[in-house]
Structures are given as C-alpha cells and as structure tokens.
Scaffold this motif. Structure first.
Motif, PDB file in Angstrom:
ATOM      1  N   LYS A 223       0.835  -1.214   0.000  1.00 56.84           N
ATOM      2  CA  LYS A 223       0.000   0.000   0.000  1.00 56.84           C
ATOM      3  C   LYS A 223       0.863   1.255   0.000  1.00 56.84           C
ATOM      4  O   LYS A 223       0.558   2.235  -0.671  1.00 56.84           O
ATOM      5  N   GLU A 224       1.962   1.188   0.762  1.00 55.43           N
ATOM      6  CA  GLU A 224       2.826   2.367   0.827  1.00 55.43           C
ATOM      7  C   GLU A 224       3.453   2.642  -0.542  1.00 55.43           C
ATOM      8  O   GLU A 224       3.571   3.792  -0.977  1.00 55.43           O
ATOM      9  N   LEU A 225       3.817   1.574  -1.214  1.00 56.01           N
ATOM     10  CA  LEU A 225       4.420   1.713  -2.540  1.00 56.01           C
ATOM     11  C   LEU A 225       3.408   2.311  -3.529  1.00 56.01           C
ATOM     12  O   LEU A 225       3.751   3.164  -4.352  1.00 56.01           O
ATOM     13  N   LEU A 287      -1.440   9.521   4.923  1.00 55.93           N
ATOM     14  CA  LEU A 287      -1.877   9.123   6.262  1.00 55.93           C
ATOM     15  C   LEU A 287      -1.964   7.602   6.297  1.00 55.93           C
ATOM     16  O   LEU A 287      -2.969   7.015   5.896  1.00 55.93           O
ATOM     17  N   ASP A 288      -0.862   6.994   6.745  1.00 53.02           N
ATOM     18  CA  ASP A 288      -0.790   5.534   6.749  1.00 53.02           C
ATOM     19  C   ASP A 288      -1.489   5.009   8.006  1.00 53.02           C
ATOM     20  O   ASP A 288      -1.474   5.663   9.038  1.00 53.02           O
ATOM     21  N   GLU A 289      -2.074   3.843   7.903  1.00 54.85           N
ATOM     22  CA  GLU A 289      -2.795   3.211   9.017  1.00 54.85           C
ATOM     23  C   GLU A 289      -3.856   4.166   9.567  1.00 54.85           C
ATOM     24  O   GLU A 289      -3.985   4.348  10.780  1.00 54.85           O
ATOM     25  N   VAL A 406       3.666  -9.503   0.183  1.00 55.16           N
ATOM     26  CA  VAL A 406       4.988  -9.241  -0.398  1.00 55.16           C
ATOM     27  C   VAL A 406       6.053  -9.074   0.687  1.00 55.16           C
ATOM     28  O   VAL A 406       7.187  -9.513   0.532  1.00 55.16           O
ATOM     29  N   ARG A 407       5.658  -8.471   1.803  1.00 55.92           N
ATOM     30  CA  ARG A 407       6.643  -8.279   2.874  1.00 55.92           C
ATOM     31  C   ARG A 407       7.137  -9.640   3.376  1.00 55.92           C
ATOM     32  O   ARG A 407       8.322  -9.831   3.625  1.00 55.92           O
ATOM     33  N   GLU A 408       6.209 -10.587   3.486  1.00 53.79           N
ATOM     34  CA  GLU A 408       6.590 -11.931   3.957  1.00 53.79           C
ATOM     35  C   GLU A 408       7.552 -12.577   2.955  1.00 53.79           C
ATOM     36  O   GLU A 408       8.559 -13.175   3.342  1.00 53.79           O
TER      37      GLU A 408
HETATM   38 MG    MG Z   1       2.180   0.179   5.226  1.00 56.04          MG
END
Ligand code: MG
Ligand code: ATP
Length: 511
Positions: A223-225, A287-289, A406-408
């Motif tokens: 999501k950040e990307l 505004l993350d999270e 993807v992080r995993e």
């Molecule tokens: Mg994030």
C-alpha cells in the motif's frame, strides 16, 4: 545463413513486428526472432534507467529475471557493454561474472555462461538499453556474420523506437513525472498479473486528479508503494510527500503532530512548531494506518479536508493549506464505521477513490518476478555472485498462500539467502536456494497454522487453569506479533481485538 536468406527472413520479422501489439509483446517477439536467427541459449532486452538495467523481455532465462534490476556498476560485463558503441564479445575464459550465471533455463545442469555478447542500443543518439545473447557452450557465436548482426540491431532499435512512440502517445504522462519516475526506478511496482496491470492503470487514472485516495488491502501488499506511485505520477510529483504513521501517534500528541502548535500551548511547547499538514503544503500527505487514528483527531481531520484549513494547537489563527490526501489501512473501514470506531463522514471524504491492492496469492506468477527482485538485492547486500531458485523452490513459492504478502516474501527470501550462503556454498559462486532453505512448512501451506491450536503449545505439566489460559494467550499473542514482524496493530487485528484491549492484554500478560 546466406545473405539472401537472411534478408528474406528479416523482411518477415519486420512484417511481424509492425503489427499492433503491446510493447512487452513486441519485445518478446523480437527476442524470439533474434534467437531463431542467431542460435543461443538465452537473450534479453534491458532498458537503461538511471544506474539500473531493467529487463523488458527475456528468452531462455528463468522467469524471475524479469523482476531483477541490474545495477550497471556492479555487473562488469554489463558495464563494458554500456560503455561501448560496438558489440562486445567476452572470451570464453573471461573471469568477469556473467549477470545471468545460474539463470539460464537449459535442459542440462550447467549453470555458467560460456559465450556471451551484448550491444548497447542507441535511440536518437542516446544509449537506451542493451541486448544480450548468451550460450552455455563456448564458440557458439564464432560464426555470427557482423553485417547480419548489425542489421538485426538496427531493426531492434527501430522496433523499440516504434514501441516507445506508441506507448508515449498512449500514456500522456507529464515530463516532470516521467523524469522523477526514472530517478525512482527502485520504487517500481513489480507485477505483470492481470490484477496488477489493472491496479497500475487505476493509479495512472487517479494520480493526476486532485481526489483523495483511500488505499485498502491486507498487510504487506504494497500500500505504501502504491501511495508513492500515486504521488510520483501526480502533478505534485516535484513537491513533497509527507508520511504520517497514524498508528504511532498517541492521542496526546496526534493533534500537534498533524496541525502544529503555538509557543506555550502545552507544557513542553517551548517554541512554535508547524505540523505535518503545513509541511505538506503544495504537496501530498500520506496518512498511513488511518484506521488507527483516535476519534477526537478524526473530527479535526475532517474539518481540514472540508475547508482546507488548519489551526495550530493553542492558536486561533486559521492557516490555509493546499494538500492532497492519500490514506491507507488494512482494516475493514466500513466495518469500523458500523462499529462506531471510525467516523462515517470522514470515511466518505477519504473514500472518494478507494483502491484495493490485491493480495499476493491472487497475483499468479508475480511471486517469481518479485522473488527475482528481492534475490538481486540480497545478492548485492551479501556480496554474492548469484542467488537463484531451483525448480522446487519456485514451485513452493508459487503454491504458498502468503498471509503476510509481499513483505513476507521479502523477509523469507532474505532469510533463505542468508542460510544458503554458507561458506561452502559461497565457494561455488552460484548459490541455489532449494525448498529446504525456505521457511514454508506444509502446515503453513494449507493456510491453517495461524488459526489452529498446536497441541504442543498446551502445557503438559498440570497447572492452575487461569495460569494455563494466560500462558496460552501469551504464546498466541507472541506468535501473531512475530508473524506480523513486530507490528502490534496488525497482530491485534489478526486476533480480532481493538487497539485498547490489545494493549491492556499485553500489559496484563507482561509482554
Ligand atoms: Mg504500510
Ligand atoms: N509490487 C511490488 N513490487 C516491489 N516491491 C513491493 C511490491 N509490493 C510490495 N513491495 C515491497 O514489500 C514490502 C511491503 O510493502 P508495503 O510496506 O508497501 O506494504 P503495506 O501494504 O503498506 O503493508 P502494511 O499494511 O503492513 O503497512 C516493501 O518492502 C515494499 O517495497
């Protein structure tokens, strides 16, 4: 091949490449023709983006190659090719490592490239990219006729130019954005699956608008990307994007962080301070999270979104700001609204353009492209010649259900790379990751390990019922925190607990 046959076949290649098709397909077809004309085990077309060479099409190379980004300075053969305006051929006994060692998908088990050549493609006098040919047997390229090869290279340059013109007409992306995207090749969203193409398309539609965007999706999907891409493809790309992690904002300081404060507004406010919204003026705020934002702050945020002004804590003055808002959450915000945990009016303001980032398990072979990109990074960090996956490892990655997305995958491959790069393996040069190095256990593959109680966690020694329950809760909570790489908010969500209750639980269990 005689000159006549060569030029006759070249004409049919030109006819084929002139048909209307997407650029990737045109590049792919070009490599197929190249391989038919000049027999080799692998070929690749790579585009020069800043200091990287990014593969656009590959033939005969492992699929994960398409996800790799080759830093030119770290691949001496590529650096030599880029530095030359002629085709470069490397001697069979050249000790320069080949960027594709271990990546050629041949029937036999040889991993090292023995004949290799490459040429820089110039378009409008500028180096645009590189075409490479590799073979596992030395001497394969001895008989290549330089005239025929040069004719093919000119044809390649012409096809690339045509594909480029067509796509630049189709995509009308602003110049400023394009140069920024080039500079930020590292931030590319990797993925060619249908759902990722749709997502990229949505990004290019919404980015140039001024609409607020709400990015939704499971943990670790990127999501950040996506937020970064939206900013980079927007008209504010040359302005700042200010990042705010709402989950890390305790209620007591959230207002001053977002909107700033005046001197003496509260004890500790020793000087005036601008908040994140003022810092983002002219640009974007991310505004993350957002789902973690305390209700009292949600009301103030809503006012800013409605009127475009802010008020520093302790000041009456209204300050106008021009900020584009992008928000993200892995919570189900509609359910939060229904449960009274998120303001419905704020939700509707933010969700003008909701964007869903698909989970990794729905992205087909993108897993391998992403794996290629992460392996290439690990290879550089660990100073290894090549990290590759064997067929079993690729299958295991494709079969797994990726609850951490993807992080995993990124973390799993970093661990696998570290484990596989033992001293003994290092000496062989090419390090192959087999399923044994991946922490994908059959239990976790069926998707049940997160939820099903493992009997081994139930203490076998008789103990007080309450103590036993506490112990079980402690293990469950620790397991979820570990599964979410220390992200407590995500662990709380996975257990279906709200933030307050989860914190109280951690305190009670002394975690
Ligand atoms: Mg994030
Ligand atoms: N399509 C992609 N291509 C390349 N890298 C990706 C892609 N998607 C995610 N990543 C990488 O995966 C990691 C996790 O991505 P990111 O932090 O954007 O996830 P997220 O959805 O914000 O997760 P969370 O909800 O836990 O905050 C990052 O290192 C990111 O660079």
């Amino acid at each position: 091949m005689t000159t006549n046959t060569f030029f006759t076949s070249l004409i049919s290649v030109v006819a084929d490449l002139s048909m209307h098709m997407p650029p990737e397909q045109r590049y792919q077809r070009l490599l197929q023709h190249l391989r038919q004309t000049f027999p080799c085990d692998a070929s690749a077309l790579l585009k020069l983006e800043g200091r990287h060479l990014v593969p656009l099409a590959v033939n005969g190379l492992s699929e994960d190659t398409l996800g790799r980004r080759f830093i030119v300075a770290e691949h001496p053969r590529l650096a030599r090719i880029v530095a030359s305006d002629q085709a470069v051929r490397f001697a069979a006994d050249s000790d320069l490592p080949d960027p594709y060692d271990g990546l050629i998908e041949a029937e036999d088990t040889r991993l090292l490239v023995h004949d290799c050549m490459g040429v820089t493609l110039f378009i409008d006098g500028e180096p645009w990219g590189v075409l490479t040919l590799d073979a596992l047997s030395s001497g394969t390229f001895d008989d290549i006729d330089p005239v025929q090869f040069n004719a093919f290279i000119s044809l390649t340059a012409a096809s690339v130019k045509a594909a480029r013109l067509i796509s630049s007409l189709e995509q009308r992306v602003s110049y400023a954005t394009r140069t920024l995207i080039k500079k930020n090749a590292d931030h590319g969203l990797i993925g060619e699956s249908e759902c990722m193409r749709t997502l990229r398309n949505e990004i290019s539609i919404v980015a140039p608008s001024e609409l607020a965007v709400l990015i939704l999706g499971e943990t670790g999907v990127g999501k950040e990307l996506v937020a970064q891409r939206i900013h980079l493809e927007s008209n504010r790309a040359d302005q700042v994007m200010v990042y705010v992690n709402c989950a890390a904002l305790p209620e007591s300081i959230a207002e001053s962080e977002l909107f700033g404060h005046s001197k003496g507004a509260f004890s500790g406010a020793i000087s005036e301070r601008a908040g994140k919204f003022e810092l983002a003026d002219g640009g974007t705020i991310f505004l993350d999270e957002i789902g973690e934002l305390p209700l009292s702050i949600q009301a103030k945020l809503l006012r800013t979104l409605q009127n475009g002004d802010i008020q520093r804590v302790g000041s009456d003055r209204q300050i106008k700001v021009n900020v584009r808002v992008i928000a993200a959450t892995n919570r189900n915000l509609q359910r939060e609204v229904a449960n009274g945990l998120f303001r419905s009016d704020l939700y509707h303001r933010l969700a003008v353009y909701p964007m869903h980032v698909p989970p990794l398990r729905c992205r087909e072979k993108d897993v391998l492209l992403l794996a290629g990109a992460f392996l290439e990074k690990n290879q550089q960090h660990l100073g290894l010649k090549k990290l590759r996956l064997d067929t079993g490892a690729k299958k295991a990655l494709l079969d797994y259900h990726w609850p951490g997305n993807v992080r995993e995958l990124e973390h799993l491959l970093s661990r696998a790379a570290l484990k596989a790069s033992t001293q003994a393996n290092r000496q062989s040069g090419i390090i192959t990751i087999s399923p044994a190095y991946l922490d994908i256990t059959p239990a976790s593959q069926d998707g049940t390990s997160d939820t099903v109680t493992d009997v081994s966690t139930i203490p076998s020694i008789p103990m007080d019922f309450k103590d036993a329950v506490d112990e079980f809760q402690r293990q469950l909570v620790q397991q979820q925190i570990a599964l979410h790489q220390g992200n407590r908010a995500a662990a709380a969500r996975a257990l279906g607990l709200d933030r307050g209750n989860f914190h109280r639980l951690l305190k009670r269990l002394d975690i």
